[in-house]
Design a protein around this motif. Structure first.
Motif, short mmCIF file in Angstrom:
data_model
loop_
_atom_site.label_atom_id
_atom_site.label_comp_id
_atom_site.label_asym_id
_atom_site.label_seq_id
_atom_site.Cartn_x
_atom_site.Cartn_y
_atom_site.Cartn_z
N ARG A 1 0.71 12.27 2.10
CA ARG A 1 0.68 11.55 0.58
C ARG A 1 -0.47 10.75 0.65
O ARG A 1 -1.31 11.36 -0.55
CB ARG A 1 1.53 10.46 0.53
N LEU A 2 -1.63 10.31 1.09
CA LEU A 2 -3.07 8.81 0.87
C LEU A 2 -3.75 10.94 0.55
O LEU A 2 -4.48 10.33 -0.44
CB LEU A 2 -3.43 9.14 2.34
N SER B 1 1.41 0.58 10.33
CA SER B 1 1.26 2.02 8.97
C SER B 1 2.23 1.21 7.93
O SER B 1 1.76 1.45 6.50
CB SER B 1 1.46 2.89 9.30
N GLN C 1 0.67 -0.97 0.56
CA GLN C 1 0.11 0.05 -0.24
C GLN C 1 0.94 1.06 -0.09
O GLN C 1 0.83 2.01 -1.05
CB GLN C 1 -0.94 -0.27 1.22
N LEU D 1 4.63 13.60 13.56
CA LEU D 1 5.60 13.57 12.52
C LEU D 1 5.01 12.46 11.57
O LEU D 1 4.48 12.53 10.07
CB LEU D 1 7.16 13.59 12.38
N PHE D 2 5.53 11.00 11.50
CA PHE D 2 5.00 9.57 10.53
C PHE D 2 3.96 9.82 9.91
O PHE D 2 3.16 9.53 8.61
CB PHE D 2 5.46 8.58 11.49
N ASP D 3 2.74 9.32 11.15
CA ASP D 3 1.50 9.69 10.60
C ASP D 3 0.59 10.96 9.37
O ASP D 3 -0.06 10.70 8.50
CB ASP D 3 0.75 10.04 11.76
N PRO E 1 -3.23 1.28 9.86
CA PRO E 1 -3.24 2.43 9.17
C PRO E 1 -4.82 2.23 7.51
O PRO E 1 -4.98 1.63 7.51
CB PRO E 1 -2.37 1.29 8.00
N VAL E 2 -5.00 3.28 8.07
CA VAL E 2 -5.79 4.38 6.67
C VAL E 2 -5.49 3.88 5.04
O VAL E 2 -4.18 4.06 4.43
CB VAL E 2 -5.89 5.40 6.56
N ARG E 3 -5.87 3.77 4.84
CA ARG E 3 -5.89 3.25 2.63
C ARG E 3 -6.43 4.39 2.64
O ARG E 3 -7.20 4.48 2.89
CB ARG E 3 -6.23 1.58 3.12
N ILE F 1 11.53 8.11 8.09
CA ILE F 1 11.77 8.99 9.73
C ILE F 1 10.59 8.05 10.65
O ILE F 1 10.34 7.93 12.10
CB ILE F 1 9.42 9.98 9.56
N LEU G 1 1.90 4.62 -2.71
CA LEU G 1 1.89 5.98 -2.91
C LEU G 1 3.10 6.94 -3.29
O LEU G 1 3.04 8.22 -3.31
CB LEU G 1 1.30 6.28 -0.99
N LYS H 1 3.24 12.73 7.25
CA LYS H 1 3.41 12.87 6.31
C LYS H 1 3.09 11.21 5.57
O LYS H 1 2.24 11.65 4.00
CB LYS H 1 4.78 12.29 6.48
N LEU H 2 2.13 10.25 5.84
CA LEU H 2 1.29 9.40 5.57
C LEU H 2 -0.30 10.06 4.57
O LEU H 2 0.16 9.40 4.09
CB LEU H 2 1.26 8.13 6.56
N GLU I 1 11.81 7.70 14.82
CA GLU I 1 10.57 8.17 15.75
C GLU I 1 10.77 6.60 16.41
O GLU I 1 11.21 6.50 17.45
CB GLU I 1 9.57 8.06 15.06
#
Lengths: 154, 234
Positions: free
Chosen positions: B26-27, A91, A32, B18-20, B133-135, A51, A36, B22-23, A55
């Motif tokens: 992009r999504l 994730s 997935q 920050l990680f989330d 995780p969101v898709r 990242i 992206l 960024k994700l 973290e």
């Protein structure tokens, strides 16, 4: 022929990925993530995984600091750190790291300090294995791009 | 005149990681949305323009141009649940309690599958609750919400500005004339607000049945009434 380098490297990448999926180190969520990435964001996977590394290492360091303290009692804090690790590992598709974090979290919910120390060791081990594999993948990918670059002169 | 001809939806994404961020960024970009990311609920409120009780559309603020800071419309707020300080739930409440922003759809994300948490958020007015995780497929569910909210906004703006062409506040030459104009606006607005509340209540009872965690992929069947009330209030 210059083209052969690209094909061989692509085969190496595929082989590595297949192996990682097979071992359960990575799961479908990693794919997935790759979806992206595109021309508008050509290094997305690399960036986001870096990242994740930053973290995660901070979290692991904090966990170790908390647990080595003999008078440690803040299991709630351990739980919060682990929630983050579980979330971010899921994730990026880091299935094994995620699973061992969940196991570690169970020990923390039982206020089991030796269990937590063991849990941390397992997580650190799995995390470093993942990191090494990702580095190998990125190296192969970089070599492939270079080889492809030579084949298609600008 | 806040109705810029934007074909893109603008999403405000809130997450302390920050990680989330960024994700999710992009999504959302991959879903053709414009994105603004902030790292806390309070920054989100700041971005929206909500400051400690002083809302931009407060009657006393009407004398100054209310659209000065609102260059970019926010069509959806997507927020993490677990954040230090103001949680996603707190943010949701603040948005829904604000008369200016309660129509902005809010979506909550969480890596924890806690049914009580999910129902609490839905009851408070969240449109969706996504498990991380969101898709990309999850984000496809957002377009209808944003479209709906955008249409709602446009209708409300039409009522607030009965005379077209008068965007920026005109100089007050005849204050009595303006005063008289204000009254019908308010009485027109109130019945609509009630209607919105009724629609929201209906939506809330129906949304209590949503359990994303248990119905992966089944949340498509939603037969909620959509703004049947709005058109009749004019």
């Amino acid at each position: 022929m210059l083209g052969l380098g690209v094909d061989r490297l692509q085969a190496d990448i595929n082989r590595l990925l297949t192996s990682l999926f097979h071992q359960g180190v990575l799961d479908e969520q990693f794919l997935q993530l790759q979806q992206l990435q595109d021309d508008t964001s050509p290094t997305f996977v690399y960036d986001v995984i870096n990242i994740y590394f930053d973290e995660s290492e901070k979290l692991l360091r904090n966990l170790r600091l908390l647990l080595v303290d003999r008078e440690f009692s803040d299991y709630k804090k351990i739980g919060l750190h682990l929630n983050q690790l579980v979330g971010s590992s899921s994730s990026i598709g880091a299935r094994r790291v995620r699973n061992v974090c969940v196991a570690f979290r169970s020990a923390s919910e039982l206020n089991n300090r030796p269990g937590c120390l063991r849990g941390l060791e397992v997580v650190e081990h799995e995390y470093h294995y993942l990191k090494n594999m990702m580095h190998e993948l990125f190296q192969l990918e970089q070599q492939r791009l270079l080889a492809a670059g030579v084949r298609y002169p600008m | 005149m806040g109705m810029a001809a934007e074909s893109q939806f603008h999403v405000l994404a809130v997450d302390d990681s920050l990680f989330d961020r960024k994700l999710i960024e992009r999504l959302l970009q991959k879903s053709s949305c414009q994105v603004t990311t902030v790292d806390s609920g309070s920054k989100a409120l700041e971005f929206l323009g909500l400051r400690e009780g002083i809302e931009r559309n407060h009657p006393n603020a009407l004398s100054t141009s209310p659209k000065l800071h609102q260059e970019v419309e926010v069509n959806l707020i997507i927020t993490d649940y677990c954040m230090p300080g103001m949680t996603g739930y707190d943010l949701l409440k603040k948005v829904k309690e604000s008369s200016a922003f309660k129509n902005i759809p809010v979506v909550i994300m969480s890596s924890e599958n806690v049914p009580a948490r999910i129902s609490r958020c839905l009851e408070e007015g969240a449109e969706e609750f996504f498990l991380k995780p969101v898709r990309l497929a999850d984000l496809n569910k957002l377009k209808p919400h944003m479209m709906k909210a955008k249409l709602k906004n446009q209708k409300l703006e039409e009522i607030e500005r009965p005379s077209k062409g008068a965007n920026v506040e005109p100089e007050i030459k005849d204050s009595t004339e303006i005063g008289i104009k204000m009254l019908p606006l308010q009485s027109e607005f109130e019945p609509k607000q009630l209607h919105l509340q009724v629609v929201q209540q209906e939506e809330q009872t129906l949304s209590n049945n949503k359990r994303k965690s248990m119905e992966e992929g089944l949340s498509a069947d939603r037969t909620r009434p959509r703004f049947d009330g709005i058109t009749t209030a004019v």
